[in-house]
Design a protein around this motif. Sequence first.
Motif, PDB file in Angstrom:
ATOM      1  N   ARG A 108       0.858  -1.189   0.000  1.00  0.00           N
ATOM      2  CA  ARG A 108       0.000   0.000   0.000  1.00  0.00           C
ATOM      3  C   ARG A 108       0.891   1.236   0.000  1.00  0.00           C
ATOM      4  NH1 ARG A 108      -4.582  -1.841   4.551  1.00  0.00           N
ATOM      5  NH2 ARG A 108      -4.922  -3.873   3.576  1.00  0.00           N
ATOM      6  N   GLU A 110       1.156   3.936   1.441  1.00  0.00           N
ATOM      7  CA  GLU A 110       0.781   4.743   2.607  1.00  0.00           C
ATOM      8  C   GLU A 110       1.940   5.639   3.008  1.00  0.00           C
ATOM      9  OE1 GLU A 110      -1.867   3.379   5.287  1.00  0.00           O
ATOM     10  OE2 GLU A 110      -1.512   1.240   5.019  1.00  0.00           O
ATOM     11  N   GLY A 115       4.717   1.056  12.828  1.00  0.00           N
ATOM     12  CA  GLY A 115       3.707   0.015  12.627  1.00  0.00           C
ATOM     13  C   GLY A 115       2.961   0.134  11.306  1.00  0.00           C
ATOM     14  N   ARG A 116       3.324   1.109  10.470  1.00  0.00           N
ATOM     15  CA  ARG A 116       2.651   1.235   9.169  1.00  0.00           C
ATOM     16  C   ARG A 116       3.705   1.298   8.057  1.00  0.00           C
ATOM     17  NH1 ARG A 116      -0.039   6.123   8.023  1.00  0.00           N
ATOM     18  NH2 ARG A 116      -1.172   5.994   9.977  1.00  0.00           N
ATOM     19  N   TYR A 117       3.648   0.344   7.154  1.00  0.00           N
ATOM     20  CA  TYR A 117       4.678   0.208   6.130  1.00  0.00           C
ATOM     21  C   TYR A 117       4.034   0.134   4.756  1.00  0.00           C
ATOM     22  CZ  TYR A 117       6.914  -1.042  10.446  1.00  0.00           C
ATOM     23  OH  TYR A 117       7.354  -1.011  11.744  1.00  0.00           O
ATOM     24  N   PHE A 120       4.024  -4.968   3.802  1.00  0.00           N
ATOM     25  CA  PHE A 120       3.797  -5.570   5.110  1.00  0.00           C
ATOM     26  C   PHE A 120       3.162  -6.938   4.896  1.00  0.00           C
ATOM     27  CE2 PHE A 120      -0.753  -4.809   5.047  1.00  0.00           C
ATOM     28  CZ  PHE A 120      -0.846  -3.786   4.117  1.00  0.00           C
ATOM     29  N   GLN A 122       0.635 -10.033   5.880  1.00  0.00           N
ATOM     30  CA  GLN A 122      -0.631 -10.345   6.536  1.00  0.00           C
ATOM     31  C   GLN A 122      -0.813 -11.850   6.596  1.00  0.00           C
ATOM     32  OE1 GLN A 122      -3.381  -8.022   4.056  1.00  0.00           O
ATOM     33  NE2 GLN A 122      -3.640  -6.634   5.772  1.00  0.00           N
ATOM     34  N   ARG A 273     -14.295   0.235  10.674  1.00  0.00           N
ATOM     35  CA  ARG A 273     -13.350  -0.418   9.751  1.00  0.00           C
ATOM     36  C   ARG A 273     -13.398   0.284   8.409  1.00  0.00           C
ATOM     37  NH1 ARG A 273      -9.580  -2.426  10.820  1.00  0.00           N
ATOM     38  NH2 ARG A 273      -9.417  -3.925   9.156  1.00  0.00           N
ATOM     39  N   TYR A 278     -16.974  -4.465   3.561  1.00  0.00           N
ATOM     40  CA  TYR A 278     -17.666  -5.153   4.662  1.00  0.00           C
ATOM     41  C   TYR A 278     -19.177  -4.927   4.611  1.00  0.00           C
ATOM     42  CZ  TYR A 278     -13.073  -5.888   6.697  1.00  0.00           C
ATOM     43  OH  TYR A 278     -11.771  -6.269   6.918  1.00  0.00           O
ATOM     44  N   SER A 294      -4.744  -0.923  15.211  1.00  0.00           N
ATOM     45  CA  SER A 294      -5.240  -2.268  15.499  1.00  0.00           C
ATOM     46  C   SER A 294      -4.160  -3.310  15.231  1.00  0.00           C
ATOM     47  CB  SER A 294      -6.449  -2.555  14.621  1.00  0.00           C
ATOM     48  OG  SER A 294      -6.085  -2.472  13.263  1.00  0.00           O
ATOM     49  N   LEU A 296      -5.076  -6.312  14.299  1.00  0.00           N
ATOM     50  CA  LEU A 296      -5.651  -7.061  13.185  1.00  0.00           C
ATOM     51  C   LEU A 296      -7.073  -6.568  13.002  1.00  0.00           C
ATOM     52  CD1 LEU A 296      -7.868  -9.225  14.544  1.00  0.00           C
ATOM     53  CD2 LEU A 296      -5.730 -10.054  15.475  1.00  0.00           C
ATOM     54  N   GLY A 297      -7.617  -6.866  11.845  1.00  0.00           N
ATOM     55  CA  GLY A 297      -8.980  -6.425  11.619  1.00  0.00           C
ATOM     56  C   GLY A 297      -9.667  -7.352  10.639  1.00  0.00           C
ATOM     57  N   ALA A 319      -7.495 -10.352   8.794  1.00  0.00           N
ATOM     58  CA  ALA A 319      -6.064 -10.323   8.489  1.00  0.00           C
ATOM     59  C   ALA A 319      -5.296  -9.895   9.730  1.00  0.00           C
ATOM     60  CB  ALA A 319      -5.797  -9.343   7.351  1.00  0.00           C
ATOM     61  N   GLY A 321      -1.929  -8.471  11.101  1.00  0.00           N
ATOM     62  CA  GLY A 321      -0.775  -7.744  10.574  1.00  0.00           C
ATOM     63  C   GLY A 321       0.468  -8.274  11.266  1.00  0.00           C
ATOM     64  N   ARG A 324       2.857  -5.652  12.635  1.00  0.00           N
ATOM     65  CA  ARG A 324       2.377  -4.980  13.835  1.00  0.00           C
ATOM     66  C   ARG A 324       2.485  -5.907  15.044  1.00  0.00           C
ATOM     67  NH1 ARG A 324      -2.401  -1.140  12.276  1.00  0.00           N
ATOM     68  NH2 ARG A 324      -0.884  -0.488  10.707  1.00  0.00           N
TER      69      ARG A 324
HETATM   70  P1  AMP Z   1      -6.815  -4.217   6.661  1.00  0.00           P
HETATM   71  O1  AMP Z   1      -6.410  -5.111   5.506  1.00  0.00           O
HETATM   72  O2  AMP Z   1      -6.688  -2.767   6.354  1.00  0.00           O
HETATM   73  O3  AMP Z   1      -8.112  -4.629   7.269  1.00  0.00           O
HETATM   74  O4  AMP Z   1      -5.718  -4.459   7.791  1.00  0.00           O
HETATM   75  C1  AMP Z   1      -5.595  -5.642   8.514  1.00  0.00           C
HETATM   76  C2  AMP Z   1      -4.372  -5.589   9.383  1.00  0.00           C
HETATM   77  O5  AMP Z   1      -3.216  -5.527   8.553  1.00  0.00           O
HETATM   78  C3  AMP Z   1      -4.271  -4.359  10.258  1.00  0.00           C
HETATM   79  O6  AMP Z   1      -4.943  -4.532  11.486  1.00  0.00           O
HETATM   80  C4  AMP Z   1      -2.772  -4.227  10.465  1.00  0.00           C
HETATM   81  O7  AMP Z   1      -2.332  -5.089  11.480  1.00  0.00           O
HETATM   82  C5  AMP Z   1      -2.222  -4.713   9.157  1.00  0.00           C
HETATM   83  N1  AMP Z   1      -1.894  -3.578   8.289  1.00  0.00           N
HETATM   84  C6  AMP Z   1      -2.713  -2.898   7.461  1.00  0.00           C
HETATM   85  N2  AMP Z   1      -2.040  -1.918   6.829  1.00  0.00           N
HETATM   86  C7  AMP Z   1      -0.762  -1.997   7.251  1.00  0.00           C
HETATM   87  C8  AMP Z   1       0.438  -1.258   6.963  1.00  0.00           C
HETATM   88  N3  AMP Z   1       0.449  -0.275   6.092  1.00  0.00           N
HETATM   89  N4  AMP Z   1       1.562  -1.627   7.604  1.00  0.00           N
HETATM   90  C9  AMP Z   1       1.574  -2.642   8.494  1.00  0.00           C
HETATM   91  N5  AMP Z   1       0.493  -3.359   8.799  1.00  0.00           N
HETATM   92  C10 AMP Z   1      -0.669  -3.045   8.191  1.00  0.00           C
END
Ligand code: AMP
Length: 438
Positions: A108, A110, A115-117, A120, A122, A273, A278, A294, A296-297, A319, A321, A324
Amino acid sequence: MAPIQNVKGMRDHLPADMMLRQYIVNTLTRISESHGFEPLQTPIIEYAETLEGKLGDEEKLIYRFEDHGGRRLALRYDQTVPLARVTAQYAGQLTLPWRRYAYGPSYRGERPARGRYREFYQFDLDIVGSASPLADAEIVAMLCEALTALGFPGFVTLLNHRQIIGGIARVSGLSEEAAGGVYRAIDKFDKIGADGVRAELIKSGVTPAAADQILELVQIDGTADEVLDALAQKLAADERAVAAIANLRAVLDGLMAMGVPAEQYRVAPRLARGLSYYTGVVFEAITPHWPEGSLLGGGRYDHLIGLFAGRNIPTVGLAFGIDRLHDVMIELNLGPRPQTTALAFVTLFGAEQVAESLRLAAELRAAGINTLIALEPGNIGKQFKEADRRGVRFALVLGPDELARGEVVIKDLQRGEQRSLPRAAAISLLAEALSEGK
Ligand code: AMP
């Protein structure tokens, strides 16, 4: 010369980190398989079109490019949209309901932060082809089982339902279209607070009175039953919300029957979310030790697969993370921290002992003991030092005297003890140390 540097937002994982990451992945794999989930792997690259139109606002974060043949491709954004494609593409070969797990990188664009890369990993769990609330409950129970197994203290899984938020928007006088803006604003609650959400709602055209009512409803707090009872009363006029509350109650009943401790989950009407696909129950796990986001979500997405399959296939999933989980485990000092994968280091005494030492190493490996072997014969003291520097606990020596006696010298580098034992006894001693360490 260009600097020697990895790409921003993407990380190298050196061995010490990798060993903890693998421990996390192995734990999740074990739990997935204990529930009969099957592994799936899909390519990192998809046709851009496969990902487009599935992610709402988040679509802008997709990495897109053209390949040599001019095809429009994209790096996968998550493992959920690829799962939807696979389910449609191999419809005849899959037995539904299908429980699958998958582990791999997602991409992504981002803004990188703690904790945000941008790259990453999953670990996903999904139950494809069931609308049963027991499927939602099983996924949530598994995430609680996993976070418990990994040793996370005080984590809580927040649960909500998209149609509870929809109901909150509708009873506050908003149209169906405006409800989308409500998800987006509420999703930021923990980041920007109640005042921030209020401002955002008003900016998106919601009246101040409606914004106040929405905020009051999303902040209802208490035990799961208390929150659902209060919502049932406030949303009684909205049929879909009433059905959603009943659905969430059925999920909670499942969690209780599956033995999930009550303190591990809560109903949180403010949980939205971000992802647009969803449709039902949504959840995420948080820990007070990691306020950044979070762990995970996940949630139920009953329509996404239909975009590929032409008919709706109800699905629920999540998923983890891995990055994280790993970052938080480092911060909280959780999980094992081995320095190396090997338990034994077989030294080389001299050229004449090389063949027998190699045989000893093979016997140790056959007994399940991870074993390193020296690559040059020479000073044994130096070889002990090397083993110790690498964090290997036991060093073994087969010199001419030991060989003559059918013994082997075994040195415990952690305790500084050394003795000579018959070969079989030495192997048993290491096997015992291995099982104690587990
Ligand atoms: P999502 O796919 O957005 O529902 O995210 C599910 C999980 O993936 C999140 O709770 C994080 O643990 C992890 N995650 C999502 N985006 C990132 C990111 N940019 N860097 C690291 N972990 C991420």
